[in-house]
Design an enzyme around this catalytic site. Structure first.
Site, mmCIF file in Angstrom:
data_model
loop_
_atom_site.group_PDB
_atom_site.id
_atom_site.type_symbol
_atom_site.label_atom_id
_atom_site.label_comp_id
_atom_site.label_asym_id
_atom_site.label_seq_id
_atom_site.Cartn_x
_atom_site.Cartn_y
_atom_site.Cartn_z
ATOM 1 N N GLY A 337 0.749 -1.255 0.033
ATOM 2 C CA GLY A 337 -0.227 0.064 -0.018
ATOM 3 C C GLY A 337 0.775 1.352 0.119
ATOM 4 O O GLY A 337 1.180 1.718 0.740
ATOM 5 N N THR A 338 2.478 3.198 -0.730
ATOM 6 C CA THR A 338 3.569 3.912 -1.119
ATOM 7 C C THR A 338 3.096 5.144 -1.760
ATOM 8 O O THR A 338 2.039 5.321 -2.487
ATOM 9 C CB THR A 338 4.774 3.322 -1.951
ATOM 10 N N VAL A 339 3.778 6.354 -1.501
ATOM 11 C CA VAL A 339 3.252 7.576 -2.165
ATOM 12 C C VAL A 339 4.424 8.114 -3.060
ATOM 13 O O VAL A 339 5.301 8.311 -2.561
ATOM 14 C CB VAL A 339 2.655 8.839 -1.578
ATOM 15 N N SER A 356 6.968 5.817 2.041
ATOM 16 C CA SER A 356 6.075 4.678 2.360
ATOM 17 C C SER A 356 6.197 4.251 4.000
ATOM 18 O O SER A 356 6.951 4.268 4.475
ATOM 19 C CB SER A 356 6.385 3.408 1.438
ATOM 20 N N MET A 419 4.643 4.015 -7.935
ATOM 21 C CA MET A 419 4.638 3.429 -6.731
ATOM 22 C C MET A 419 3.973 1.868 -6.934
ATOM 23 O O MET A 419 3.217 1.637 -7.716
ATOM 24 C CB MET A 419 4.071 4.119 -5.485
#
Length: 518
Positions: A337, A338-339, A356, A419
């Site tokens: 689940g 990173t931006v 992240s 990502m």
């Protein structure tokens, strides 16, 4: 220009540019805001990496702000204490928690390249946390997923603070509802005012230490006090006259570069044809075979990773690609689940940045009264002492998050990234080839249907993928399935700077992304 997966976050970056800040100030503001407005994918207890281009220097700077395992942890202790998950590192709780690097990344970037005080740069994030922001549709979806994940662990007192912080209504937020995270605001304010010193040496470090001890964790204040982010030399390959850049190990950017180093041996005249995808898929399998076998903390790697980037290694691997799909094994290279967000300013400065908590909200552990959700990056460690990425106190794990950058000659073309865990090097390869080989603009390069290697000869494709081509790939021996959930194919951003200084941006159509510019 500021590109991010949240309109509030990109607006925070744009605010800094309008106040006289540079691209680095904008990126920090955006990153800080994302810990508040997208906590489903990153947080104040995660890691970060960055590639920074400061105009006039003609070079890239790399920042590795990933944290090591606590010094007091070991394979023996995890096994003896029954903290393993059937012989593997668990993904939830204190055991997979590593030293957080995000606050240090903000402080280091601000110290070295920023123009505005860090306290001013993080102000929008504090405002969002205290005054609230509206829940976006995709954010609501991932919030619900997080709730379902941790609800299964509800009896465990370790997760009580997660529910208090992120589900005060007893349920996930719905799209359009206002979210407030006041504890985040207080912590971000302390980070900004002290240059992250409060986090690694002060009262926040004390709270992390106390929570770890109470929860049976290994992280201690001494681990936080000893932590330093590392400035590193980025690595690259020459790809058809461009240079594609990544952060060196312990990140998996090496996997993307190995793939491109192989694929540069071929000429691609058509994007959407079975032969193009077949070669991409075989090269990606080879790259992962090498990467997953060798990549770990650079101080622990068995060989020099630069050897994978030698032209002769690319030729050796390219010659191994036939017309049929094959299982690929690691191969030692010849000696020798990173931006995600990106920003660019009017002076030519550019930054590629990623942070992240690894899996969604992270480990499920939240430090009481702080909003600090601890990452679960240590779940990638192996409990096999013979594995390259085996668990060891003070060691950095194989890391999935990677920022990318493209240059041509001595000029910056721009930052890019996709990502999504092990999708990231695959996304980098696809987006870079879409831009360089097939002449797509940044938005087209991101929008194009993606594919994803899973294991063996198994691949998933998006619904927009040509089904006739998928059938042809099946005939070559690939196992192809269609995935309806676009989240598994990652989320990307890209900025390209034209020769006249005009910025061309692309933002992710698969989520709540936005480009802010003026």
């Amino acid at each position: 220009m500021v590109n991010a997966s949240s309109p509030q976050a990109s607006a925070a970056g744009l605010e800094m540019l309008r106040k006289g800040g540079n691209a680095v100030d904008a990126a920090i503001a955006t990153a800080a805001a994302l810990t508040v407005v997208e906590p489903t994918a990153n947080g104040l207890g995660g890691d970060a990496f960055a590639l920074v281009w400061m105009n006039g220097e003609g070079k890239l700077h790399g920042l590795n702000s990933s944290g090591p395992a606590p010094k007091g942890i070991s394979i023996q202790k995890v096994l003896e204490n029954g903290q393993d998950d059937h012989g593997k590192m668990p993904s939830l709780g204190w055991t997979p928690v590593t030293v957080p690097g995000i606050p240090k990344a903000w402080a280091e970037l601000s110290r070295r390249f920023g123009r505005l005080p860090l306290s001013q740069v993080v102000a929008p994030a504090i405002r969002y946390a205290r005054e609230g922001y509206p829940c976006a549709p995709n954010l609501a979806k991932f919030w619900k997923r997080g709730l379902e994940k941790y609800r299964a662990k509800l009896p465990d007192t370790l997760f009580e603070e997660w529910f208090r912080t992120f589900c005060p209504l007893g349920r996930a937020y719905e799209a359009g509802e206002i979210i407030r995270l006041p504890d985040h605001g207080d912590t971000i304010e302390a980070i900004g005012e002290t240059g992250a010193d409060a986090y690694y040496h002060g009262h926040l470090a004390d709270k992390i230490d106390a929570a770890s001890r109470a929860g049976g964790g290994y992280l201690r204040k001494e681990d936080l006090e000893a932590y330093e982010a590392r400035w590193v030399d980025p690595i690259s390959v020459d790809y058809r006259g461009y240079r594609v850049w990544e952060i060196p190990s312990n990140g998996q950017g090496l996997v993307a570069l190995i793939g491109l180093n192989i694929l540069k041996e071929f000429q691609f005249h058509e994007k959407d044809c079975a032969d193009t995808y077949h070669k991409q898929w075989e090269a990606m399998k080879m790259a992962f075979a090498d990467g997953l076998h060798y990549i770990t903390d650079p101080g622990e790697m068995a060989i020099d990773y630069h050897r994978f980037l030698l032209p002769e290694y690319g030729r050796i691997r390219a010659e191994q690609i036939t017309g049929c799909a094959m299982d690929r094994k690691a191969q030692e290279p010849p000696a020798g689940g990173t931006v995600y967000l990106c920003a660019a300013d009017g002076e030519g400065n550019m930054i590629s940045y990623i942070q992240s908590n690894y899996s969604g909200f992270g480990s499920g552990v939240v430090i009481p009264g702080t909003g600090i959700a601890m990452q679960n990056r240590g779940s990638d460690f192996s409990l096999d002492p013979a594995a390259a990425n085996c668990l060891k106190g003070g060691k950095r794990s194989y890391h999935t998050i990677i920022p990318g950058f493209i240059t041509k000659g001595d000029q910056a073309v721009g930052p890019f990234g996709v990502m999504g865990a092990y999708m990231q090097p695959q996304g980098h390869l696809q987006v870079a080839m879409n831009l360089i080989d097939f002449g797509l603009d940044p938005q087209q390069a991101l929008d194009a249907p993606r594919w994803r290697w899973l294991r063996g000869n198994e691949f998933e494709v998006e619904t927009g993928f040509h089904m006739e081509i998928a059938r042809q790939l099946l005939e070559r021996g690939h196992k192809v399935s269609v995935q309806l959930d676009t989240a598994s194919f990652g989320r990307g951003q890209m900025i390209v700077r034209l020769e006249n200084g005009v910025l061309v941006g692309g933002t992710e159509s698969r989520t709540d992304s936005n480009i802010a510019c003026f």
